[in-house]
Motif scaffolding. Structure first.
Motif, PDB file in Angstrom:
ATOM      1  N   ILE A  50      21.439  47.395  10.042  1.00 48.49           N
ATOM      2  CA  ILE A  50      22.302  46.578  10.878  1.00 48.49           C
ATOM      3  C   ILE A  50      23.477  46.209   9.979  1.00 48.49           C
ATOM      4  N   GLY A  51      24.630  46.827  10.215  1.00 45.96           N
ATOM      5  CA  GLY A  51      25.797  46.640   9.360  1.00 45.96           C
ATOM      6  C   GLY A  51      26.388  45.245   9.472  1.00 45.96           C
ATOM      7  N   GLU A  52      27.371  44.952   8.635  1.00 47.01           N
ATOM      8  CA  GLU A  52      27.984  43.615   8.600  1.00 47.01           C
ATOM      9  C   GLU A  52      28.563  43.194   9.943  1.00 47.01           C
ATOM     10  N   THR A  53      29.050  44.136  10.734  1.00 49.12           N
ATOM     11  CA  THR A  53      29.601  43.802  12.048  1.00 49.12           C
ATOM     12  C   THR A  53      28.567  43.976  13.152  1.00 49.12           C
ATOM     13  N   GLY A  54      27.354  44.362  12.785  1.00 51.88           N
ATOM     14  CA  GLY A  54      26.312  44.639  13.765  1.00 51.88           C
ATOM     15  C   GLY A  54      25.551  43.404  14.206  1.00 51.88           C
ATOM     16  N   GLU A  55      25.146  43.418  15.479  1.00 49.24           N
ATOM     17  CA  GLU A  55      24.316  42.366  16.048  1.00 49.24           C
ATOM     18  C   GLU A  55      23.223  43.024  16.869  1.00 49.24           C
ATOM     19  N   ALA A  56      21.990  42.580  16.671  1.00 47.51           N
ATOM     20  CA  ALA A  56      20.874  43.139  17.426  1.00 47.51           C
ATOM     21  C   ALA A  56      20.014  41.996  17.955  1.00 47.51           C
ATOM     22  N   LEU A  57      19.916  41.911  19.272  1.00 51.16           N
ATOM     23  CA  LEU A  57      18.986  41.001  19.917  1.00 51.16           C
ATOM     24  C   LEU A  57      17.790  41.872  20.258  1.00 51.16           C
ATOM     25  N   SER A  58      16.946  42.098  19.241  1.00 51.23           N
ATOM     26  CA  SER A  58      15.958  43.173  19.318  1.00 51.23           C
ATOM     27  C   SER A  58      14.708  42.872  18.513  1.00 51.23           C
ATOM     28  N   ASN A  59      13.596  43.441  18.970  1.00 52.46           N
ATOM     29  CA  ASN A  59      12.410  43.584  18.141  1.00 52.46           C
ATOM     30  C   ASN A  59      12.547  44.946  17.483  1.00 52.46           C
ATOM     31  N   VAL A  67      19.406  44.491   6.762  1.00 49.00           N
ATOM     32  CA  VAL A  67      20.170  43.644   7.669  1.00 49.00           C
ATOM     33  C   VAL A  67      21.342  43.048   6.899  1.00 49.00           C
ATOM     34  N   ALA A  68      22.558  43.487   7.257  1.00 45.74           N
ATOM     35  CA  ALA A  68      23.776  42.925   6.690  1.00 45.74           C
ATOM     36  C   ALA A  68      24.523  42.134   7.758  1.00 45.74           C
ATOM     37  N   GLY A  69      24.118  42.304   9.016  1.00 53.43           N
ATOM     38  CA  GLY A  69      24.707  41.586  10.148  1.00 53.43           C
ATOM     39  C   GLY A  69      23.724  40.541  10.646  1.00 53.43           C
ATOM     40  N   LYS A  70      23.508  40.526  11.977  1.00 50.52           N
ATOM     41  CA  LYS A  70      22.655  39.497  12.576  1.00 50.52           C
ATOM     42  C   LYS A  70      21.581  40.131  13.450  1.00 50.52           C
ATOM     43  N   VAL A  71      20.333  39.678  13.270  1.00 55.06           N
ATOM     44  CA  VAL A  71      19.211  40.122  14.094  1.00 55.06           C
ATOM     45  C   VAL A  71      18.518  38.884  14.653  1.00 55.06           C
ATOM     46  N   ILE A  72      18.343  38.869  15.975  1.00 53.77           N
ATOM     47  CA  ILE A  72      17.527  37.848  16.622  1.00 53.77           C
ATOM     48  C   ILE A  72      16.364  38.597  17.255  1.00 53.77           C
ATOM     49  N   GLY A  73      15.176  38.431  16.666  1.00 54.70           N
ATOM     50  CA  GLY A  73      13.998  39.147  17.138  1.00 54.70           C
ATOM     51  C   GLY A  73      13.044  39.389  15.987  1.00 54.70           C
ATOM     52  N   ASP A  74      11.913  39.967  16.300  1.00 51.43           N
ATOM     53  CA  ASP A  74      10.873  40.224  15.302  1.00 51.43           C
ATOM     54  C   ASP A  74      11.097  41.567  14.613  1.00 51.43           C
ATOM     55  N   ILE A  75      10.771  41.617  13.319  1.00 53.46           N
ATOM     56  CA  ILE A  75      10.937  42.827  12.525  1.00 53.46           C
ATOM     57  C   ILE A  75       9.589  43.227  11.935  1.00 53.46           C
ATOM     58  N   THR A  76       9.230  44.510  12.106  1.00 46.54           N
ATOM     59  CA  THR A  76       7.987  45.051  11.562  1.00 46.54           C
ATOM     60  C   THR A  76       8.306  46.317  10.780  1.00 46.54           C
TER      61      THR A  76
END
Length: 136
Positions: A50-59, A67-76
């Protein structure tokens, strides 16, 4: 002859570029890079970035995750999760290895296991039975 030289032997990386957005379920066997926005579940056999400009509302499930951007969700991951200095993760993390660079944020729970959950639960059950005194 030219076609033989241009044949791709490995998998092609998947990219969601800056300024793009997508939603749904994404499954890929190669590496994935998100510089735009993605909403939905991600299952990737390769590395997920997930790049610096990337956003993921994701599992997210992947072999290695950066993760260099933003992730809202679970990571496995059975591999490594790296949260860079600009990275933000909000959610539960279950990985084999965790690296958080100074400035990176993790808001949620983190769990690291080397053994599979089924083996761990069997060991916990046996040790709990042995620790209980017998009545009598």
């Amino acid at each position: 002859m030219l076609k033989k030289n241009n044949t791709i032997t490995g998998g092609t990386d998947t990219l969601i570029g800056k300024g793009s957005s997508a939603e749904g379920k994404l499954e890929c066997q190669t590496n994935l890079r998100i510089e735009g926005k993605f909403y939905g579940d991600i299952e990737c056999g390769g590395q997920v970035v997930i790049g610096e400009t990337g956003e993921a509302l994701s599992n997210i499930k992947g072999s290695d995750i950066v993760v260099a951007g933003k992730v809202i969700g679970d990571i496995t991951s059975q591999g490594r999760l790296t949260i860079t200095g600009s990275g933000q993760v909000e959610g539960s993390v279950n990985v084999a290895k965790l690296v958080i660079v100074e400035g990176g944020l993790l808001n949620g729970s983190a769990q690291m296991e080397k053994t599979s959950p089924s083996v761990l639960s069997v060991k916990e059950k046996s040790s709990k039975k042995a620790a209980q005194p017998e009545a009598g």
